[in-house]
Design a protein around this motif. Structure first.
Motif, mmCIF file in Angstrom:
data_model
loop_
_atom_site.group_PDB
_atom_site.id
_atom_site.type_symbol
_atom_site.label_atom_id
_atom_site.label_comp_id
_atom_site.label_asym_id
_atom_site.label_seq_id
_atom_site.Cartn_x
_atom_site.Cartn_y
_atom_site.Cartn_z
ATOM 1 N N UNK A 61 84.309 95.597 -22.792
ATOM 2 C CA UNK A 61 83.128 95.237 -21.992
ATOM 3 C C UNK A 61 82.334 94.094 -22.637
ATOM 4 N N UNK A 62 83.062 93.105 -23.118
ATOM 5 C CA UNK A 62 82.426 91.935 -23.721
ATOM 6 C C UNK A 62 82.256 90.798 -22.708
ATOM 7 N N UNK A 63 83.098 90.774 -21.671
ATOM 8 C CA UNK A 63 83.097 89.635 -20.748
ATOM 9 C C UNK A 63 82.036 89.794 -19.657
ATOM 10 N N UNK A 64 81.506 88.670 -19.138
ATOM 11 C CA UNK A 64 80.633 88.712 -17.954
ATOM 12 C C UNK A 64 81.470 88.920 -16.702
ATOM 13 N N UNK A 65 80.850 88.808 -15.522
ATOM 14 C CA UNK A 65 81.629 89.049 -14.311
ATOM 15 C C UNK A 65 82.674 87.950 -14.131
ATOM 16 N N UNK A 66 83.808 88.342 -13.594
ATOM 17 C CA UNK A 66 84.989 87.462 -13.545
ATOM 18 C C UNK A 66 85.239 87.017 -12.116
ATOM 19 N N UNK A 67 85.575 85.724 -11.963
ATOM 20 C CA UNK A 67 85.980 85.182 -10.674
ATOM 21 C C UNK A 67 87.395 84.624 -10.804
#
Length: 571
Positions: free
Chosen positions: A326-332
């Motif tokens: 849970x290190x990444x921001x929201x992904x596109x």
């Protein structure tokens, strides 16, 4: 075996030389020698290595054993059936329980199954990862294919598209993946100090402004109508920032994807404007943090705050590891175009589907001599090159294209890349409600076209009905703490040093070496053969050369994190 005489149901029938199937008053195999005809077809097929063989509707399994005997080790067999009523007749003894099968329930997921790692067919058989195939071969193994010829053709096209797209993306990654990852490690230090975008938070009408020539009219219209400006939420792409600032319009948020140096020109007249930037984690680091008396270290180059997202340019083990922690921001998805990413952000931020999104400047085309809107940095760069000896620079220094005449517009210049972006826009947004295109030129976007008059009238109605509350688009940051990011930097450095020692001294066995390589695929993703780890000597030598570069980049990110922590503590 039970036979049935109902017209609309398939049934087995005995012929002189084996079983056939009757369905919709038609034999699906030869009425004389069903197996022989299919085996003759298979015997003529030449299967090259790294081929995905699509076996369409092989109901009774004729020819499958012969096909498997001819199959190269690097190739793969995939059985596809779209008709639910034929499944009870499938002879799995001949087809084989170990043969991958895609049925009516999962056929719509085929592109995803071929585009991501660790995917399984409907019957649980593992599908080889992306990059395993260079081509696909279609075999129609029964007459039932004719009943759904268009559907099977679409499946064939989707399969070809998945394979082609992978190798096209590989070409991009060979050129850019190293820079993507280096920027990522430097920008990661900023994540704990950024503001998290709040989904479904904007209740105003949203205007997405790209940098295409059609944006000129929209920008001028907003500049002349302060009431309109106050009633809308503006999402700008980075290249459109200069034209907006030139008209004294500060966007609510600016979106940036570009990872290279050239994009810094887009921010030349934005210093101290305190613009909120929504940035891809792989975008240009020097845009996203200041280090001068004019712009504090923890803010971006305009003195404003940052928010982050990640365009997942590749499905890598490294990113999967970070996502699990849970290190990444929201992904596109990797959309390629900053204008499409800005539209994706608009859909993410709007309260619900009743909030309209007006698109301007996403033309994906241009006119001779003018690739972007007025005052954008590409146009200004062309104007700066105009001299007495070269007065026509503005008309000649644009990239080559070809003329295209859309069904609903005038002839425009475009390129294959821009047409590809137009297709991506349609795929992503043609089904979205209340998206409107305000451009009077350009390639079609698959959404309704509206005029500026319609736009102004809608905004006026919104003001009359008092439905324009102030948007609060950021939430308290629940991204990983600085200590968590610091720990990640330390872990990656330790693994890199361990790998370097292993490659130098040979103190790691093959299993340990391969596990380390797979966990740090950023080291080789940009290799021409870097879609998977390898223990070949030439591959390992190239990996060894990359380790020192990434150790340096991770150290730079770690140093930035320390400075940000020190700044925060001193305050």
């Amino acid at each position: 075996m039970t036979q049935t005489t109902e017209e609309n149901k398939p049934c087995l029938v005995e012929t002189r030389q084996g079983l056939s199937v009757i369905y919709r008053n038609r034999y699906l195999y030869s009425a004389y020698n069903p197996q022989n005809a299919i085996e003759k077809l298979v015997s003529t097929v030449n299967i090259l290595p790294h081929t995905l063989v699509l076996c369409f509707s092989p109901i009774l399994g004729y020819g499958i054993s012969l096909l498997k005997a001819k199959l190269p080790e690097s190739s793969f067999l995939l059985v596809v059936e779209t008709d639910e009523s034929l499944l009870p007749l499938y002879d799995w003894n001949l087809i084989g329980e170990d043969t991958a099968f895609i049925g009516p329930r999962t056929v719509s997921q085929l592109y995803e199954l071929l585009s991501k790692k660790n995917q399984h067919a409907e019957n649980g058989i593992s599908i080889p990862p992306p990059g395993s195939f260079k081509r696909c071969l279609r075999l129609d193994l029964s007459g039932s294919v004719a009943f759904s010829s268009q559907k099977y053709q679409e499946i064939h096209n989707i399969t070809q598209l998945a394979i082609t797209t992978f190798w096209q993306n590989r070409m991009t990654l060979v050129k850019m993946a190293r820079l993507f990852h280096r920027n990522f490690f430097r920008n990661l230090a900023l994540l704990p100090f950024s503001e998290k975008l709040l989904p479904q938070s904007v209740e105003k009408s949203i205007v997405v402004i790209g940098a295409g020539p059609s944006a000129d009219e929209t920008i001028e219209h907003i500049a002349k109508n302060p009431q309109v400006r106050n009633a809308i939420y503006i999402i700008s792409v980075d290249a459109a920032l200069s034209p907006l600032i030139a008209h004294n319009i500060v966007p609510d948020i600016c979106v940036t994807l570009e990872c290279q140096y050239a994009i810094q020109q887009a921010y030349c007249n934005s210093i101290q404007k305190k613009i909120h930037i929504a940035a891809d984690l792989i975008s240009r680091p020097s845009v996203l943090h200041g280090d001068t008396s004019l712009s504090p270290l923890e803010t971006n180059c305009t003195g404003g705050t940052n928010s982050f997202f990640l365009s997942e340019f590749a499905s890598t083990n490294f990113f999967q590891h970070l996502a699990a922690k849970k290190i990444l921001p929201f992904i596109i998805p990797p959309l390629g175009s900053v204008g499409i990413a800005a539209t994706k952000l608009a859909v993410y931020l709007r309260k619900n589907a009743t909030i309209p999104i007006f698109i301007s400047g996403l033309d994906f085309s241009f006119s001779p001599g003018k690739t972007h809107c007025t005052n954008s940095f590409p146009i200004n760069a062309q104007l700066r090159n105009v001299t007495r000896l070269h007065p026509t620079s503005i008309g000649t220094n644009f990239y080559s294209g070809f003329y295209e005449k859309p069904q609903d517009g005038n002839t425009v210049l475009t390129t294959k890349t821009l047409m590809y972006y137009s297709a991506i826009f349609k795929d992503n947004f043609s089904q979205e409600k209340n998206l409107f295109n305000m451009a009077h030129q350009g390639l079609p976007l698959g959404i309704k076209k509206v005029s500026l008059e319609y736009f102004e009238e809608y905004i006026h109605r919104s003001q009359t009905n008092n439905i324009i509350p102030v948007a609060k688009t950021v939430a308290p940051n629940d991204y990983p703490s600085p200590e968590t990011v610091k720990q990640l930097y330390c872990e990656e450095k330790e693994k890199l040093i361990k790998l370097r020692q292993g490659l130098t001294t040979g103190n790691l066995d093959k299993k340990q070496l391969f596990a380390l390589l797979e966990s740090m695929d950023y080291l080789y993703l940009h290799f021409p053969d870097g879609h998977k780890a390898s223990l070949e000597i030439s591959f390992l030598k190239r990996v060894r050369a990359e380790i020192d570069f990434f150790l340096k980049d991770i150290t730079l990110g770690e140093n930035l994190l320390d400075r940000l922590l020190q700044t925060k503590t001193s305050k």
